[in-house]
Design an enzyme around this catalytic site. Structure first.
Site, mmCIF file in Angstrom:
data_model
loop_
_atom_site.group_PDB
_atom_site.id
_atom_site.type_symbol
_atom_site.label_atom_id
_atom_site.label_comp_id
_atom_site.label_asym_id
_atom_site.label_seq_id
_atom_site.Cartn_x
_atom_site.Cartn_y
_atom_site.Cartn_z
ATOM 1 N N ARG A 246 -11.907 117.461 -62.433
ATOM 2 C CA ARG A 246 -11.575 117.633 -61.016
ATOM 3 C C ARG A 246 -10.209 118.304 -60.905
ATOM 4 O O ARG A 246 -9.358 118.132 -61.786
ATOM 5 C CB ARG A 246 -11.523 116.269 -60.316
ATOM 6 N N HIS A 294 -16.029 126.285 -59.149
ATOM 7 C CA HIS A 294 -16.712 124.988 -59.270
ATOM 8 C C HIS A 294 -18.229 125.187 -59.457
ATOM 9 O O HIS A 294 -19.028 124.677 -58.674
ATOM 10 C CB HIS A 294 -16.428 124.104 -58.034
#
Ligand code: NAP
Ligand code: GLV
Length: 331
Positions: A246, A294
């Site tokens: 993350r 992502h």
């Protein structure tokens, strides 16, 4: 769960009212798979969900399917029996907005694992074999060899030996890399060739042998800011850092310092503190940093719907502990 089953799974207990919640993603791409999996359920998203909440019947909803759900919407769904993350992580859900004891489930999927494994192997090889330079040479029609180091002499470390980390480790070992993994607790059943480390006490030793470091940790109170300057200074000089965990694992200013010092040599980032990464962000202009939006891996909607069915059935049979994330631990 594997992704080979293309038919809806049939369970005796199924949800009747399913809501889709996200602040950042249009969730309608999930609807066909949920319609197929739950033909008798009512599905709510967007204006329909707002109308249900406004009508005072939000306690009808028994499943919330979530990616960055609005906390105020989640908080009013008082009849929830399952919160289903559409991701491997649950860090995007504000747990404070949930009634106590509502089970939260995540995705564990072989298709997601193979997607991540392919991405990670690409990212390692791209820098370790200097593909970035070959792309530049080719644009200049230059036939130029770069140093060739055999995989066995390149040490790849994976922080996070969970379902995804382990899948990546197996593939990197199969290619011939010298692979090490770091987890929170000691692990059994790891591949024999993998060098295993765990906990704070073995962290420095682990980091000292990472020519490439891959972050595949979940985001928790313990792991936020994991990739800071102190950590980067423990890596071999010039290491390649790959963050597919993350954005909040990385301390962005520390990365720029470590790059300027030459301590970190190259970076591949798939996740960011703010997504989409703003156009004015300094990372965009930095040729030492390779950015992907992502996309390291995805789970098919069909699999998310199937896992929702299996999780709901397990919870209905009193087996929530077997399928739900340990919220105390945070992953
Ligand atoms: P997982 O199965 O829960 O594994 C997590 C691993 O991290 C475990 O090995 C765990 O150790 C370790 N860990 C947790 N806290 C730690 C700590 N404080 N110190 C050391 N190790 C720690 O998770 P997963 O399914 O592999 O997914 C990992 C993460 O990948 C997700 O949470 C998500 O953030 C990220 N992800 C990103 C993408 C993308 O497209 N970029 C896609 C999917 C997932 P133990 O084994 O000891 O418990
Ligand atoms: C994606 O980032 C996931 O956690 O599945």
């Amino acid at each position: 769960m594997t992704s080979e089953n293309t038919r809806p799974v049939r369970e005796s207990s199924a949800p009747r009212h399913i809501a889709f919640l996200s602040k950042t993603l249009a969730m309608d791409f999930l609807v066909p798979a949920y319609r197929e999996q739950f033909p008798d359920a009512a599905l709510y998203l967007g204006d329909d969900l707002q109308a249900l909440i406004a009508s005072g019947h939000s306690d009808d909803i028994d499943v919330a399917v979530c990616w960055h759900p609005p906390a105020e919407q989640l908080a009013v769904l008082s009849g929830l029996k399952l919160v289903q993350s559409i991701a491997a992580g649950i860090d995007h859900i504000d747990l404070g907005s949930l009634a106590p004891f509502v089970p939260v489930c995540r995705i564990i999927d072989t298709e997601m694992g193979s997607g991540m494994t392919a991405f990670v192997c690409w990212a390692v090889i791209h820098r370790q074999r200097h593909m970035d330079r070959y792309i530049e040479h080719a644009t200049n029609r230059r036939w130029q060899e770069e140093p060739i180091v055999a995989p066995v002499r390149h040490r790849v470390g994976i922080a996070g030996m969970g379902s995804l980390g382990l899948s990546c480790a197996r593939a990197l070992l199969a290619i011939g890399y010298d692979v090490r993994g770091w987890s929170r607790s000691p692990k059994t059943g790891l591949p024999a060739d993998l060098k295993a480390f765990h906990g704070e006490t073995q962290k420095a030793e682990f980091l000292g042998g990472c020519d490439t470091l891959i972050c595949l940790l979940p985001l928790t109170g313990e792991t936020a800011g994991f990739l800071d300057l102190a950590l980067m200074r423990q890596l071999p000089r010039g290491a390649h850092l790959i963050n597919v965990g993350r954005g909040a694992h990385l301390v962005e200013d520390d990365l720029l310092t470590a790059l300027d010092e030459g301590q970190v040599g190259a970076v591949t980032l798939d996740t960011f503190n703010i997504e989409p990464l703003p156009p004015g962000h300094p990372f965009w202009n930095d040729e030492r940093i390779l950015i992907t939006p992502h996309i390291a891996t995805r789970t098919a909607p069909r699999v998310i719907a199937q896992q929702t069915a299996l999780n709901f059935a397990a919870i209905s049979k009193g087996r929530a502990k077997e399928v739900a994330v340990d919220l105390e631990r945070g992953y």
